[in-house]
Design a protein around this motif. Structure first.
Motif, PDB file in Angstrom:
ATOM      1  N   GLN A   1     109.814  34.242 129.522  1.00 42.37           N
ATOM      2  CA  GLN A   1     109.153  35.271 128.718  1.00 42.37           C
ATOM      3  C   GLN A   1     108.097  34.638 127.819  1.00 42.37           C
ATOM      4  N   ARG A   2     107.059  35.401 127.569  1.00 37.34           N
ATOM      5  CA  ARG A   2     105.994  34.973 126.625  1.00 37.34           C
ATOM      6  C   ARG A   2     105.579  33.535 126.954  1.00 37.34           C
ATOM      7  N   THR A   3     105.089  33.328 128.164  1.00 38.86           N
ATOM      8  CA  THR A   3     104.793  31.971 128.629  1.00 38.86           C
ATOM      9  C   THR A   3     103.819  31.247 127.708  1.00 38.86           C
ATOM     10  N   GLN A   4     104.024  29.948 127.626  1.00 39.77           N
ATOM     11  CA  GLN A   4     103.170  29.045 126.858  1.00 39.77           C
ATOM     12  C   GLN A   4     102.559  28.025 127.815  1.00 39.77           C
ATOM     13  N   GLN A   5     101.488  27.386 127.381  1.00 43.15           N
ATOM     14  CA  GLN A   5     100.823  26.415 128.251  1.00 43.15           C
ATOM     15  C   GLN A   5     101.747  25.253 128.614  1.00 43.15           C
ATOM     16  N   GLU A   6     102.641  24.892 127.697  1.00 43.09           N
ATOM     17  CA  GLU A   6     103.547  23.783 128.004  1.00 43.09           C
ATOM     18  C   GLU A   6     104.595  24.148 129.051  1.00 43.09           C
ATOM     19  N   ASP A   7     104.645  25.428 129.438  1.00 43.41           N
ATOM     20  CA  ASP A   7     105.558  25.824 130.514  1.00 43.41           C
ATOM     21  C   ASP A   7     104.985  25.482 131.889  1.00 43.41           C
TER      22      ASP A   7
END
Lengths: 113, 119
Positions: B80-86
């Motif tokens: 959920q709510r992906t971040q660039q570090e994902d």
């Protein structure tokens, strides 16, 4: 905590030369040890494993690894590599009593003609 | 026979969006694992399912990550709510756990992974 260290991120070698890929682990309990290989554009697959018994284990394509408890190592060796051995190799440990397999960062073996 | 199947093979998403990654394990394999492989990093354990037992979620990096395994077969990893570090390759693996042998020596069979890019 358990961990796996692969000391070399990349190993370049000429065809027919010997190679050793190093792997050290830390664990406070007994472990099972594995090497997995990932060929270009393919998924990871098991290369060989140490569970118990003889400390020297072999794969069908000429690789071998030796479990050294005193040095907490499980280095992978091949006396003469082929171009087709070019791949990324991952060392992994499964501590006894645990479900998870803990992987090292991988070593990219590049075999040159 | 068929191996572990993962879909999609590639996923590009915008930061803040949710994503679902699917894993179809080998038929009959009771154990299922999710790992994450970031550039230059090893395989990072995320979660483990074994039959009907409670999953081992100890590797999930934050509460934005969750996974389900329905009917003991297909698994879905949700971020959920992906971040660039994902951004990473998310790998699924399954293994056979016969009751009459030591389960810890069953090899893992990996899928080809889902490459997630968060922009």
């Amino acid at each position: 905590a358990q961990s796996v260290t692969q000391l070399d991120s990349q190993v370049p070698v000429f065809e027919e030369a010997p190679v050793e890929l190093r792997c050290n682990y830390s664990s406070s309990v007994s472990v099972y040890l594995f090497w997995y290989v990932q060929y270009p554009n393919q998924g990871l697959q098991l290369l060989l494993k140490y569970l118990s018994g003889s400390t020297l284990v072999e794969s069908i394509n000429g690789f071998e690894a030796e479990f050294n408890k005193s040095q907490t190592s499980f280095h992978l060796r091949k006396p003469s590599v082929h171009i087709s051995d070019t791949a990324e190799y991952f060392c992994a440990v499964r501590p006894g009593g645990y479900n998870k397999l803990i992987f090292g960062a991988g070593t990219r073996l590049a075999v040159h003609p | 026979g068929a191996g572990v199947s993962q879909s999609p093979s590639n996923k590009v998403t915008e930061k803040g969006k949710d994503v679902e990654l699917r894993c179809d394990p080998i038929s009959g394999h009771t154990a299922l694992y999710w790992y994450r492989q970031s550039l230059g990093q090893g395989l990072e354990f995320l979660i483990y399912f074994q039959g009907n037992s409670a999953p081992d979620k100890s590797g999930l990096p934050s509460d934005r990550f969750s996974a389900e395994r329905t009917g003991g077969s297909v698994s879905t990893l949700t971020i959920q709510r992906t971040q660039q570090e994902d951004s990473a390759v998310y790998l699924c693996a399954s293994s056979l756990r016969p009751s009459h042998t030591d389960s810890y020596n069953s090899p893992l069979h990996f899928g080809n992974g889902t490459r997630l890019t968060v922009t």
